[in-house]
Write an enzyme that holds these catalytic residues in place. Structure first.
Site, PDB file in Angstrom:
ATOM      1  N   GLU A 225       0.832  -1.223   0.000  1.00 58.68           N
ATOM      2  CA  GLU A 225       0.000   0.000   0.000  1.00 58.68           C
ATOM      3  C   GLU A 225       0.858   1.261   0.000  1.00 58.68           C
ATOM      4  O   GLU A 225       0.533   2.245  -0.656  1.00 58.68           O
ATOM      5  CB  GLU A 225      -0.962  -0.035   1.197  1.00 58.68           C
ATOM      6  CG  GLU A 225      -2.031  -1.114   0.987  1.00 58.68           C
ATOM      7  CD  GLU A 225      -2.979  -1.285   2.148  1.00 58.68           C
ATOM      8  OE1 GLU A 225      -2.482  -1.524   3.263  1.00 58.68           O
ATOM      9  OE2 GLU A 225      -4.193  -1.179   1.951  1.00 58.68           O
TER      10      GLU A 225
ATOM     11  N   GLU B 117      -3.755  -9.892   3.626  1.00 62.71           N
ATOM     12  CA  GLU B 117      -4.612  -9.585   4.779  1.00 62.71           C
ATOM     13  C   GLU B 117      -5.703 -10.618   5.019  1.00 62.71           C
ATOM     14  O   GLU B 117      -6.083 -10.879   6.158  1.00 62.71           O
ATOM     15  CB  GLU B 117      -5.250  -8.194   4.611  1.00 62.71           C
ATOM     16  CG  GLU B 117      -4.292  -7.041   4.845  1.00 62.71           C
ATOM     17  CD  GLU B 117      -3.490  -6.647   3.605  1.00 62.71           C
ATOM     18  OE1 GLU B 117      -3.448  -7.424   2.620  1.00 62.71           O
ATOM     19  OE2 GLU B 117      -2.902  -5.556   3.630  1.00 62.71           O
TER      20      GLU B 117
HETATM   21  N1  CAA Z   1       4.322  -7.552  11.753  1.00 59.28           N
HETATM   22  C1  CAA Z   1       5.055  -7.889  12.843  1.00 59.28           C
HETATM   23  N2  CAA Z   1       5.939  -8.897  12.843  1.00 59.28           N
HETATM   24  C2  CAA Z   1       6.103  -9.568  11.696  1.00 59.28           C
HETATM   25  C3  CAA Z   1       5.380  -9.263  10.538  1.00 59.28           C
HETATM   26  C4  CAA Z   1       4.457  -8.194  10.591  1.00 59.28           C
HETATM   27  N3  CAA Z   1       3.746  -7.818   9.535  1.00 59.28           N
HETATM   28  N4  CAA Z   1       5.746 -10.112   9.558  1.00 59.28           N
HETATM   29  C5  CAA Z   1       6.679 -10.916  10.094  1.00 59.28           C
HETATM   30  N5  CAA Z   1       6.895 -10.587  11.381  1.00 59.28           N
HETATM   31  C6  CAA Z   1       7.851 -11.205  12.302  1.00 59.28           C
HETATM   32  C7  CAA Z   1       7.540 -12.677  12.550  1.00 59.28           C
HETATM   33  O1  CAA Z   1       6.584 -12.828  13.572  1.00 59.28           O
HETATM   34  C8  CAA Z   1       8.900 -13.214  12.916  1.00 59.28           C
HETATM   35  O2  CAA Z   1       9.134 -12.870  14.255  1.00 59.28           O
HETATM   36  P1  CAA Z   1      10.016 -13.839  15.191  1.00 59.28           P
HETATM   37  O3  CAA Z   1      11.364 -13.898  14.517  1.00 59.28           O
HETATM   38  O4  CAA Z   1      10.012 -13.135  16.497  1.00 59.28           O
HETATM   39  O5  CAA Z   1       9.304 -15.151  15.194  1.00 59.28           O
HETATM   40  C9  CAA Z   1       9.844 -12.384  12.061  1.00 59.28           C
HETATM   41  O6  CAA Z   1       9.107 -11.207  11.661  1.00 59.28           O
HETATM   42  C10 CAA Z   1      10.299 -13.069  10.796  1.00 59.28           C
HETATM   43  O7  CAA Z   1       9.169 -13.616  10.148  1.00 59.28           O
HETATM   44  P2  CAA Z   1       9.173 -15.106   9.562  1.00 59.28           P
HETATM   45  O8  CAA Z   1       9.772 -16.027  10.551  1.00 59.28           O
HETATM   46  O9  CAA Z   1       7.818 -15.370   9.070  1.00 59.28           O
HETATM   47  O10 CAA Z   1      10.218 -14.939   8.367  1.00 59.28           O
HETATM   48  P3  CAA Z   1      10.092 -15.372   6.853  1.00 59.28           P
HETATM   49  O11 CAA Z   1      11.290 -14.838   6.172  1.00 59.28           O
HETATM   50  O12 CAA Z   1       9.782 -16.823   6.780  1.00 59.28           O
HETATM   51  O13 CAA Z   1       8.811 -14.620   6.271  1.00 59.28           O
HETATM   52  C11 CAA Z   1       7.348 -12.801   5.753  1.00 59.28           C
HETATM   53  C12 CAA Z   1       8.767 -13.240   6.194  1.00 59.28           C
HETATM   54  C13 CAA Z   1       7.080 -13.265   4.320  1.00 59.28           C
HETATM   55  C14 CAA Z   1       7.315 -11.306   5.839  1.00 59.28           C
HETATM   56  C15 CAA Z   1       6.308 -13.451   6.685  1.00 59.28           C
HETATM   57  O14 CAA Z   1       6.670 -13.202   8.028  1.00 59.28           O
HETATM   58  C16 CAA Z   1       4.909 -12.923   6.504  1.00 59.28           C
HETATM   59  O15 CAA Z   1       4.195 -13.387   5.642  1.00 59.28           O
HETATM   60  N6  CAA Z   1       4.518 -11.936   7.332  1.00 59.28           N
HETATM   61  C17 CAA Z   1       3.148 -11.450   7.348  1.00 59.28           C
HETATM   62  C18 CAA Z   1       2.943 -10.445   6.279  1.00 59.28           C
HETATM   63  C19 CAA Z   1       1.556  -9.910   6.347  1.00 59.28           C
HETATM   64  O16 CAA Z   1       0.590 -10.613   6.612  1.00 59.28           O
HETATM   65  N7  CAA Z   1       1.451  -8.607   6.081  1.00 59.28           N
HETATM   66  C20 CAA Z   1       0.174  -7.955   6.076  1.00 59.28           C
HETATM   67  C21 CAA Z   1      -0.042  -7.350   7.410  1.00 59.28           C
HETATM   68  S1  CAA Z   1      -1.662  -6.759   7.535  1.00 59.28           S
HETATM   69  C22 CAA Z   1      -1.614  -5.249   6.846  1.00 59.28           C
HETATM   70  O17 CAA Z   1      -0.639  -4.805   6.321  1.00 59.28           O
HETATM   71  C23 CAA Z   1      -2.928  -4.582   7.057  1.00 59.28           C
HETATM   72  C24 CAA Z   1      -3.100  -3.281   6.418  1.00 59.28           C
HETATM   73  O18 CAA Z   1      -3.321  -3.171   5.243  1.00 59.28           O
HETATM   74  C25 CAA Z   1      -3.183  -2.069   7.271  1.00 59.28           C
END
Ligand code: CAA
Length: 698
Positions: A105, A125
């Site tokens: 975004e 999301e």
């Molecule tokens: N917020 C906070 N923490 C996050 C995060 C996020 N969006 N995404 C990842 N993290 C954290 C994980 O919890 C993890 O923490 P720990 O090391 O303490 O366990 C750390 O970052 C690393 O994450 P992964 O172990 O998952 O690492 P990866 O390399 O395998 O994957 C990733 C990385 C692809 C970013 C994966 O973590 C992921 O898919 N994250 C979620 C992304 C997501 O859903 N984003 C949308 C958020 S909602 C949004 O944005 C709403 C809006 O429009 C306002």
């Protein structure tokens, strides 16, 4: 300026570098820093463009999920996006790693987007029970049209840079250091006098049949609300002026934020990351793993071999005869050709996996040098002990000896060897190269580094590994046996298997218990009932009509008939009309007058049985944390992800309400419905299962 954003001036470009490890989530300080950075750039005389770039492994992984459920702090993300887009300067996003959710975004609010070839973008999301909340449902359709937007937003699918370029989400793909690439692009735009280009000012997208799209999406989501709600948000982009569309999106986003589904899915997100992180294994190094032996080349053994080959291990599989060994090789090649067809492996890899990486043998001596052996032979203690005796004799010191048994006592198996510390249970789920769950069953004497190696193997195989203690059925099958029994009791008392299956599919399960029985093979339950008959408690109610189905040679899908009838060549099934007759006869025999069950009562009883057994298991220490149970049910038993798992479901209902249900059912059957001591204790203390998860994380 927040310390999460580093401001530098490079010629006539201001660089805003996001520094919020590990994945540059848009936490409060990042949002503040971006707003301040935009202001600083605009006040910086001579600056013509702003470059937003991320440090570390990603551009931005999205909103900071840990802030969800807390009071949001200004500046809110939609306002940050608006602020970025409204800048009179040209704003460029240079994307690498992932740009997800709010990260995309922010990029969509920039005027131009360049990405590394390896970059991925997406709006995940819906996997958190939400829709994009900072303008993606309004901007993306203006940029790439409704169809592509709905595809991305309702599925949460991530797309690679080349597809993103084709779709028009990004403007350019270029390889190199993200800041260098972004600077070069920004300078070329300045040189070309490229205009400021705000997506929000682009024309609204063409409408589609919104109701049909909404209904279709709702059905596909099996009860999940957010993907269908996303359709309504995109509809707003088509029908309303941009600012009004943004308000509509915000309202839907905030409403979804309040749902149980959002809580359930975020619990699932964090639990699947926490589950492999065992406090007891801190600082424990796993043993090295390169080659894996497998005993038994049936469906399970071949599936495990396939998973191991796909993860790059060398595999030696032992069968009893040369024919059986070749049949196992054929099964593995069949599994791997599925992976080849789906584009998961190349022909070259396929050839290597089926020849050099795989050896089939009838000789246990071939296992002399393997690092770990997984036994997947017939479920009989005598047979298992014989196998482990042979392994004990041939395997090198330090080799791990694992059993894939789904219920036998691993302590007893371990005790039959001279090296019980090296023995562990690795319980795979069939088909083992596809199902994500692995129960790592820790016996009394299993050494910590052997447990750590079990988890390391699970990670290498891309599984969700869960620690379980030794008991009949470990975590998953023991809980399954109990909720399955609750379903059997409801059938005896008046519900039909078909009503129960439908009620549970409506609740969100992939399949109901009777359809699952048909899929797994009714002979399995039949054998279990026979096995347990001798030790059965006198108060236990066990229906006999399923035995009659089996006695007639009907074992479910594999024989074409069970609770349902499966016509060859068709995918569907219809209820087997003989089943209600058998049930009616048994009710008459037992003197039961059938009563009506509502779907809500069916679900409530099924879930109460599940939660009660799970609480009992936790109390006994078979599972260490509630989240371990949630992950077993989610990844092995088709439990709806949007409820987060049975323990999260129970927390969402409130434990006093679940206990009250159990106590009311106990009035009919005090033996089956005896409340678990841990559940009673939590209710008295006013605590939840999640409190136990938090205790374990301390
Ligand atoms: N917020 C906070 N923490 C996050 C995060 C996020 N969006 N995404 C990842 N993290 C954290 C994980 O919890 C993890 O923490 P720990 O090391 O303490 O366990 C750390 O970052 C690393 O994450 P992964 O172990 O998952 O690492 P990866 O390399 O395998 O994957 C990733 C990385 C692809 C970013 C994966 O973590 C992921 O898919 N994250 C979620 C992304 C997501 O859903 N984003 C949308 C958020 S909602 C949004 O944005 C709403 C809006 O429009 C306002």
């Amino acid at each position: 300026m927040s310390d999460k954003i580093k401001y530098t001036r490079k010629g006539d470009v201001a660089v805003l570098r996001i520094q919020n490890p590990p994945v540059n989530a848009l936490s409060h300080a990042v949002r503040e820093g971006l707003v301040a950075g935009m202001a600083q750039a605009e006040a910086d005389v001579g600056v013509k463009a702003v470059l937003i770039v991320g440090e570390g492994r990603a551009f931005i992984a999205g909103a900071d999920i840990t802030e969800f459920g807390k009071t949001p702090l200004e500046p809110y993300l939609p306002d940050v996006c608006k602020r970025v887009e409204a800048s009179p300067l040209i704003v460029v996003a240079s994307m690498h790693g992932v740009s997800l959710g709010g990260g995309l975004e922010i990029a969509l609010s920039a005027h131009y987007r360049v990405a590394q070839p390896s970059a991925r973008v997406g709006l995940p999301e819906v996997h958190l029970g939400l829709i994009p909340g900072a303008g993606a449902t309004q901007r993306l359709p203006r940029l790439v049209g409704v169809d592509a937007s709905l595809d991305l937003i309702t599925t949460g699918r991530q797309v690679k840079a080349d597809e993103a370029l084709k779709l028009g989400i990004i403007d350019k793909v270029a390889e190199g250091d993200p800041e260098e690439v972004g600077l070069a692009y920004a300078e070329s735009l300045i040189a070309d006098a490229a205009p400021r280009r705000a997506v929000s000012e682009m024309p609204a997208p063409e409408p589609i049949d919104w109701d049909a799209s909404y209904d279709g999406t709702l059905k596909k989501g099996r009860g999940q609300i957010s993907p269908a709600q996303a359709v309504r948000a995109v509809q707003a982009a088509s029908e309303l002026p941009f600012d009004e569309g943004m308000l509509a999106e915000r309202k839907m986003f905030m409403d979804l934020m309040e749902t149980d589904q959002r809580q359930g899915m975020i619990h699932a997100f964090f639990s699947e990351r926490a589950v492999g992180n065992l406090p007891e294994l801190k600082g424990v190094e796993p043993r090295a793993l390169q080659s894996i032996g497998i005993i038994g080349g049936g469906t399970m053994g071949a599936g495990i071999a396939t998973a191991a080959l796909l993860a790059g291990f060398n595999v030696i599989l032992i069968e009893m005869t040369p024919d059986a060994a070749e049949a196992a090789r054929g099964r593995i090649a069949g599994n791997l050709s599925g992976a080849l067809k789906r584009g998961k492996i190349t022909q070259m890899k396929f050839d290597a996996m089926t020849t050099t990486a795989l050896e089939v043998s009838i000789n246990y001596d071939s296992l002399a040098l393997v690092d770990l052996v997984i036994e997947a032979v017939f479920e009989d203690m005598g047979v298992k002990k014989e196998v482990f005796g042979k392994l004990d004799a041939v395997c090198k010191p330090g080799a791990i000896l694992a059993s894939n048994t789904s219920y036998l006592d691993i302590d007893e198996i371990a005790a039959s060897t001279s090296r019980p510390a090296d023995v562990i249970g690795l319980h795979f789920f069939s088909p083992a190269h596809i199902m994500k769950l692995l129960e790592v069953v820790v016996a009394d004497k299993t050494a910590p580094e052997v447990v750590a190696t079990g988890f390391a193997l699970g990670k290498a195989l891309n599984k969700i590994s869960v620690r379980a203690g030794v008991c009949d059925g470990f975590i998953g099958n023991r809980i399954l046996a109990t909720y399955r029994t609750a379903a059997d009791h409801m059938v005896l008392d008046g519900a039909s298997p078909y009503q129960i299956d439908k009620a549970l599919v409506d609740f969100g399960f992939a399949m109901g218990p009777f359809a699952v029985g048909d899929l797994a093979g009714l002979d399995i339950g039949w054998a279990t009932r026979k096995r347990k008959a001798a030790t059965r408690h006198p108060a236990e109610r066990v229906p006999t009509y399923p035995d009659k189905i089996c006695e007639a040679g009907n074992f479910g899908q594999k024989t074409g008939k069970g609770f349902y009838i499966y016509e060859k060549g068709t995918r569907g099934s219809v209820p087997n009309p003989e089943v209600p007759e058998l049930i009616a006869a048994e009710r008459t025999e037992l003197g039961i007058t059938p009563r009506d069950f509502t779907d809500a009562e069916i679900t409530r009883r099924y879930m109460a049985a599940m939660v009660n057994e799970a609480a009992r298991l936790l109390g006994e220490g078979i599972a260490k944390r509630p989240l371990d149970i949630d992950m077993v049910l989610l990844f092995g038993y088709g439990f709806p992800r949007y409820w987060g798992g049975p323990m999260k479901w129970a927390d969402l209902q409130g434990l006093p309400a679940v206990l009250a249900d159990i106590e009311s059912y106990a009035k009919e059957d005090a033996w089956f419905w005896e409340p678990a001591p841990l559940l009673k204790q939590l209710v008295v203390e006013g605590r939840s299962f999640d409190d136990l998860n938090k205790d374990a994380a301390k």
